[in-house]
Design an enzyme around this catalytic site. Structure first.
Site, short mmCIF file in Angstrom:
data_model
loop_
_atom_site.label_atom_id
_atom_site.label_comp_id
_atom_site.label_asym_id
_atom_site.label_seq_id
_atom_site.Cartn_x
_atom_site.Cartn_y
_atom_site.Cartn_z
N CYS A 392 1.23 -0.78 -0.20
CA CYS A 392 -0.08 -0.03 -0.17
C CYS A 392 0.42 0.66 -0.35
O CYS A 392 1.39 1.32 -0.80
CB CYS A 392 -1.11 -0.10 1.02
SG CYS A 392 -2.28 1.40 1.04
N HIS A 517 -3.91 -5.24 0.05
CA HIS A 517 -3.39 -6.00 1.18
C HIS A 517 -2.81 -7.00 1.48
O HIS A 517 -4.74 -8.17 1.69
CB HIS A 517 -3.86 -4.99 2.18
CG HIS A 517 -3.24 -3.61 2.75
ND1 HIS A 517 -2.61 -3.27 3.76
CD2 HIS A 517 -3.97 -2.54 2.52
CE1 HIS A 517 -3.15 -2.04 3.81
NE2 HIS A 517 -3.71 -0.99 3.07
N GLU A 519 -1.76 -8.97 3.25
CA GLU A 519 -1.91 -9.60 4.80
C GLU A 519 -2.77 -10.58 5.06
O GLU A 519 -3.59 -11.39 6.32
CB GLU A 519 -0.78 -8.79 5.10
CG GLU A 519 -1.59 -7.36 5.24
CD GLU A 519 -1.95 -6.84 4.93
OE1 GLU A 519 -1.79 -5.57 5.07
OE2 GLU A 519 -0.39 -6.60 3.77
#
Length: 542
Positions: A392, A517, A519
């Site tokens: 990001c 993102h 994750e």
């Protein structure tokens, strides 16, 4: 409706989210459908505008919820409490944003409905109007998802003024659904005094007493401690807190937090809750337990250490990047290595020390503070050919670093930091220029990402189209990116609206930046492929 409510006492930060998620896993091993709700007593409508220093990570959900507290008022919500991330990692389920209930949402709904005339002729009060709204929200999750068991976690600790109205609502809900359908798990802290070698139970006794003042009695007491509780301590807590000794559960410090469901299973918590709620398991839990034990063994057997510098601006709070840390650990265990994320403060960056790491990860964030340190970290990764992942904001600053270091545009920047830069390689999204408010106004939620073949990104995913979660206002500007492609930058993915979603560097061993993102979608039993690819690249540098 079958409810398991998780409350906390003595102090915050005991890991109620991990307890709730572990209970969900115990029930899933028995073939039961579960869902989870996190109640946060703060007055924010969602977690999106809170600093990671104060509240840890903001977790982004797959869906964006159009919250309509009253006709004519709508708010977009996809930014939630980090505990929803814990729930997703333990269960593999995607949490809906409405599974995060805040005081702000509840009071907003009641006040706006009062203005719209919903309560004409009545005095609007905490009881019954606010408690009714809390109960309505809990029931709405149950009605939408139809789980066998709904697990509700209340943030903070018993005794906090702001949590009292939620405890009252749950007391009422217990009476409405019947006590046979309601189980309360209270998480407390048991200090260990090393000077005397004693486990002290008095804080737990006082915490349960505060709970009783709200008309609620625990069915299970989970005791956080640095060590396992001995039989004598369990019996003492049981005696003074009016529960059976087998309902006093140890929650000791663990090297791997994902072991917690196994710790609870060994103490019989799963069977205890099944009996308490009159549930019938649909399968034997042994298969699920065995698979989870194999998962934990992968974490324990992880071999060579791989040190990864997580360069960012929120490193003072361990939970600020919790999903990234966990994604790295998941990938490491999958590859049989011990991934070791190390927080590196971008404000105090020692550039020469970065060469000692096996990889560099540039973290998400906002604002001007520490930006130059983050850009320098990306430059080091470029120059020294260190495996690099930018996420990001980290991706945007990696593009700034490329512009300065490779293109020679020394004044290149993001307009978020320098609105007058002659090379605005990162700028505000066009649709964001009309936005005035801050809460829930970013580009949020999951979007389709189209990946270019013959790229590092495609090597990681092995597919052309994926769905990833976004949370940003700024983007990489196309006209500058195209010029940088002449010097080795690669646009490796776009969203359906042709916005740049990922970049990489052709002549670098492994240098990838993603606007999304990844994750948030990593699980211990299903590590995210991009993090696996990154950690694998880091191991090859050793």
């Amino acid at each position: 409706m079958k409810l398991i409510v998780v409350t906390g006492g003595v102090l915050s930060g005991l890991g109620k989210g991990h307890v709730a998620a572990s209970i969900a896993r115990l029930l899933m091993w028995r073939g039961l459908r579960v869902s989870l709700v996190k109640i946060d007593p703060y007055l924010n409508v969602d977690a999106g505008t809170m600093s990671p220093f104060e509240h840890g990570e903001v977790f982004v959900t797959e869906d964006v919820w159009e919250f309509e507290p009253a006709p004519g008022f709508k708010f977009r919500i996809a930014e939630t409490d980090q505990d929803l991330g814990t729930y997703e990692r333990f269960t593999g389920l995607n949490m809906h944003p409405s599974n995060n209930i805040t005081s702000g949402q509840v009071y907003l709904a009641v006040v706006l409905r009062e203005r719209a005339g919903f309560y004409l002729g009545r005095t609007v009060q905490l009881i019954p109007h606010v408690t009714d709204e809390i109960k309505r929200r809990i029931r709405a999750v149950w009605e939408r998802e139809k789980p066998d068991v709904l697990i509700v976690e209340i943030g903070g600790t018993v005794g906090d003024y702001e949590a009292a109205i939620f405890l009252e609502a749950l007391r009422q809900l217990r009476n409405e659904i019947g006590p046979e359908n309601f189980a309360l798990v209270h998480v407390t802290y048991v200090p260990y005094l090393s000077q005397t070698g004693e486990l002290k139970t008095k804080p737990t006794q006082h915490s349960v007493q505060r709970l009783l003042e709200h008309g609620l009695m625990p069915d299970v007491i989970v005791c956080r401690c640095v060590r396992e509780l001995d039989t004598k301590t369990k019996q003492k807590i049981a005696l003074f807190c009016n529960v059976r000794p087998e309902a006093v559960i140890s929650d000791p410090d663990l090297d791997c937090v994902y072991e917690l469901p196994l710790v609870f299973e060994r103490q019989g918590l799963g069977e205890l809750l099944i009996r308490r709620l009159g549930l019938s398991p649909r399968c034997d839990p042994s298969d699920g337990v065995s698979e989870w034990e194999e998962l934990i063994q992968r974490f324990r057997r992880a071999g060579p250490r791989v040190r990864i510098a997580m360069v960012g601006k929120y490193v003072a709070h361990r939970d600020a990047y919790i999903s990234i840390r966990e994604a790295l650990l998941h990938a490491g265990a999958y590859l049989g290595v011990r991934a070791e994320p190390v927080h590196v403060d971008a404000e105090r960056l020692n550039e020469s020390s970065l060469s000692s790491y096996d990889g560099i990860l540039l973290t998400p964030g906002f604002g001007a503070r520490a930006v130059e340190g983050m850009i320098e970290a990306a430059k080091v990764a470029l120059e020294d050919k260190i495996p690099f992942l930018g996420v990001c904001f980290g991706c945007q600053l990696a593009v700034v670093a490329f512009a300065r270091r490779v293109m020679g545009w020394q004044d290149a920047h993001t307009t978020e930091v320098d609105p007058r830069t002659p090379y605005p390689v990162v700028d505000l999204l066009p649709e964001q220029r009309r936005v005035e408010g801050k809460g829930g106004t970013m580009r949020l939620g999951a979007l389709e990402v189209i990946i270019e073949p013959n790229t590092r990104l495609f090597e990681a995913y092995r597919t052309r189209v994926v769905r990833e979660r976004f949370r940003h206002r700024y983007h990489i500007v196309e006209k500058f990116a195209r010029r940088m492609c002449e010097r080795g930058l690669v646009i490796s993915a776009r969203t359906r609206d042709s916005r740049i979603a990922a970049v990489e560097v052709k002549w670098h061993p492994w240098f990838v930046g993603v606007q999304f993102h990844p994750e948030f979608k990593s699980r211990p039993f299903a590590p995210h492929p991009l993090y696996v690819s990154f950690v694998r690249a880091c191991t090859m540098m050793k």
